[in-house]
Write a protein that holds these residues in place. Sequence first.
Motif, mmCIF file in Angstrom:
data_model
loop_
_atom_site.group_PDB
_atom_site.id
_atom_site.type_symbol
_atom_site.label_atom_id
_atom_site.label_comp_id
_atom_site.label_asym_id
_atom_site.label_seq_id
_atom_site.Cartn_x
_atom_site.Cartn_y
_atom_site.Cartn_z
ATOM 1 N N ASN A 128 -42.373 -15.422 24.991
ATOM 2 C CA ASN A 128 -41.957 -16.208 23.822
ATOM 3 C C ASN A 128 -41.074 -15.395 22.886
ATOM 4 O O ASN A 128 -41.401 -15.158 21.721
ATOM 5 C CB ASN A 128 -43.165 -16.746 23.060
ATOM 6 C CG ASN A 128 -43.800 -17.935 23.734
ATOM 7 O OD1 ASN A 128 -43.580 -18.173 24.918
ATOM 8 N ND2 ASN A 128 -44.600 -18.689 23.007
ATOM 9 N N GLU B 105 -48.604 -16.385 12.064
ATOM 10 C CA GLU B 105 -50.040 -16.484 12.345
ATOM 11 C C GLU B 105 -50.863 -15.563 11.459
ATOM 12 O O GLU B 105 -52.035 -15.836 11.185
ATOM 13 C CB GLU B 105 -50.304 -16.153 13.811
ATOM 14 C CG GLU B 105 -49.780 -17.200 14.781
ATOM 15 C CD GLU B 105 -50.220 -16.919 16.198
ATOM 16 O OE1 GLU B 105 -51.173 -16.117 16.377
ATOM 17 O OE2 GLU B 105 -49.631 -17.499 17.122
ATOM 18 N N THR C 13 -38.330 -10.243 19.107
ATOM 19 C CA THR C 13 -39.747 -10.512 18.875
ATOM 20 C C THR C 13 -40.328 -11.246 20.078
ATOM 21 O O THR C 13 -39.696 -12.134 20.647
ATOM 22 C CB THR C 13 -39.950 -11.369 17.616
ATOM 23 O OG1 THR C 13 -39.259 -12.623 17.768
ATOM 24 C CG2 THR C 13 -39.438 -10.656 16.373
ATOM 25 N N ASP D 200 -47.309 -10.254 21.570
ATOM 26 C CA ASP D 200 -47.680 -9.465 20.394
ATOM 27 C C ASP D 200 -46.892 -8.153 20.333
ATOM 28 O O ASP D 200 -47.472 -7.054 20.233
ATOM 29 C CB ASP D 200 -49.178 -9.154 20.387
ATOM 30 C CG ASP D 200 -50.025 -10.393 20.204
ATOM 31 O OD1 ASP D 200 -49.567 -11.322 19.506
ATOM 32 O OD2 ASP D 200 -51.134 -10.450 20.749
ATOM 33 N N SER E 72 -43.629 -13.237 20.589
ATOM 34 C CA SER E 72 -44.834 -13.708 19.900
ATOM 35 C C SER E 72 -46.037 -13.816 20.833
ATOM 36 O O SER E 72 -47.171 -13.546 20.441
ATOM 37 C CB SER E 72 -44.564 -15.057 19.224
ATOM 38 O OG SER E 72 -44.211 -16.038 20.185
ATOM 39 N N LYS E 73 -45.804 -14.200 22.092
ATOM 40 C CA LYS E 73 -46.914 -14.347 23.028
ATOM 41 C C LYS E 73 -47.452 -12.997 23.484
ATOM 42 O O LYS E 73 -48.641 -12.850 23.804
ATOM 43 C CB LYS E 73 -46.473 -15.173 24.233
ATOM 44 C CG LYS E 73 -47.598 -15.579 25.153
ATOM 45 C CD LYS E 73 -47.098 -16.503 26.253
ATOM 46 C CE LYS E 73 -48.234 -16.948 27.156
ATOM 47 N NZ LYS E 73 -47.746 -17.861 28.227
ATOM 48 N N SER F 258 -44.744 -12.627 10.729
ATOM 49 C CA SER F 258 -45.818 -13.129 11.586
ATOM 50 C C SER F 258 -46.449 -14.351 10.912
ATOM 51 O O SER F 258 -47.294 -14.209 10.015
ATOM 52 C CB SER F 258 -46.890 -12.064 11.812
ATOM 53 O OG SER F 258 -47.958 -12.603 12.571
ATOM 54 N N SER G 157 -36.697 -17.791 24.991
ATOM 55 C CA SER G 157 -38.125 -17.931 24.714
ATOM 56 C C SER G 157 -38.920 -18.397 25.929
ATOM 57 O O SER G 157 -40.125 -18.172 26.009
ATOM 58 C CB SER G 157 -38.345 -18.911 23.562
ATOM 59 O OG SER G 157 -37.887 -20.216 23.911
ATOM 60 N N ALA H 277 -48.163 -11.340 16.932
ATOM 61 C CA ALA H 277 -47.435 -12.609 16.902
ATOM 62 C C ALA H 277 -46.184 -12.601 16.021
ATOM 63 O O ALA H 277 -46.060 -13.414 15.116
ATOM 64 C CB ALA H 277 -48.379 -13.720 16.447
ATOM 65 N N PRO H 278 -45.227 -11.706 16.277
ATOM 66 C CA PRO H 278 -43.997 -11.702 15.466
ATOM 67 C C PRO H 278 -43.107 -12.893 15.786
ATOM 68 O O PRO H 278 -43.121 -13.410 16.910
ATOM 69 C CB PRO H 278 -43.329 -10.392 15.870
ATOM 70 C CG PRO H 278 -43.755 -10.195 17.294
ATOM 71 C CD PRO H 278 -45.178 -10.702 17.353
ATOM 72 N N ASP H 279 -42.324 -13.336 14.816
ATOM 73 C CA ASP H 279 -41.468 -14.504 15.015
ATOM 74 C C ASP H 279 -39.994 -14.178 14.761
ATOM 75 O O ASP H 279 -39.197 -14.099 15.666
ATOM 76 C CB ASP H 279 -41.924 -15.655 14.124
ATOM 77 C CG ASP H 279 -41.252 -16.961 14.483
ATOM 78 O OD1 ASP H 279 -41.729 -17.648 15.404
ATOM 79 O OD2 ASP H 279 -40.225 -17.298 13.852
#
Length: 238
Positions: free
Chosen positions: A141, A201, A157, A162, A159-160, A199, A118, A182-184
């Motif tokens: 991320n 967010e 994923t 997208d 996230s930063k 996501s 990450s 923003a996937p996690d």
Amino acid sequence: MHADFTPDDALNYTSASKEFRINVLPTHAYITNYGSDSVSVIDTTEKTVTATIPVGKGLSGVAVNSAGTKVYVTNSDDDTVSVIDIASNTVIATMNVGNAPEGVAVTPDGKQIYVANSGSNTTSVINIPKTAISNVGVGGNSFGIAVNPAGTEVFTTNSKSDSVSIIDTLNNYNVRRVTLDAPDKIAVSPDGTRVYATSPERNSVYIIDTDIYPVTATVSVGKYPFGVAFGHFRDSVR
């Protein structure tokens, strides 16, 4: 909670919480204890802790190979992966990877370990048995990671950034990137035709078609979804 079913029907469960992760074999569960830098081994028949294994700092992801012989644990504060021998419940190797490793996944044949870093925008690839390590550039991320059932593609994923990065396991090359917000965490359906990414967010789950790779659906769920799970059923669920 993320569920990943290995070819021998061992069950690999990973929770969405960083405080603990669970990986389950038919007879034992492996739990990463973030606060005590250890892995607890639970006998699932007797429902008791049979071993506590010291590992690195900041435990995050955990995965068991399909042969049921090794456990791989990411130590996010140490930038390492610990390798646990299941027969002896001891750490037999510690390998340096990228910055702040989170998710970890093993190919079905057990020959490659993929680690989402990450903090360094990379995925580390550990080749077994030589343990040669290389890094593949992905997005920012990178937390979640999953391998498809065929062992031909890895999904991470970012996230930063997208996005979800797709890595070809033959050449360990980032072959494409799918844009989504923003996937996690991430999971592949048992038949390999769909990828599901949460996501937090957006309070949503994105569904990606692995034949054509666009996001084919966005499903609104509850607040802050993290984990995503799949199991084996008699009728394939898509």
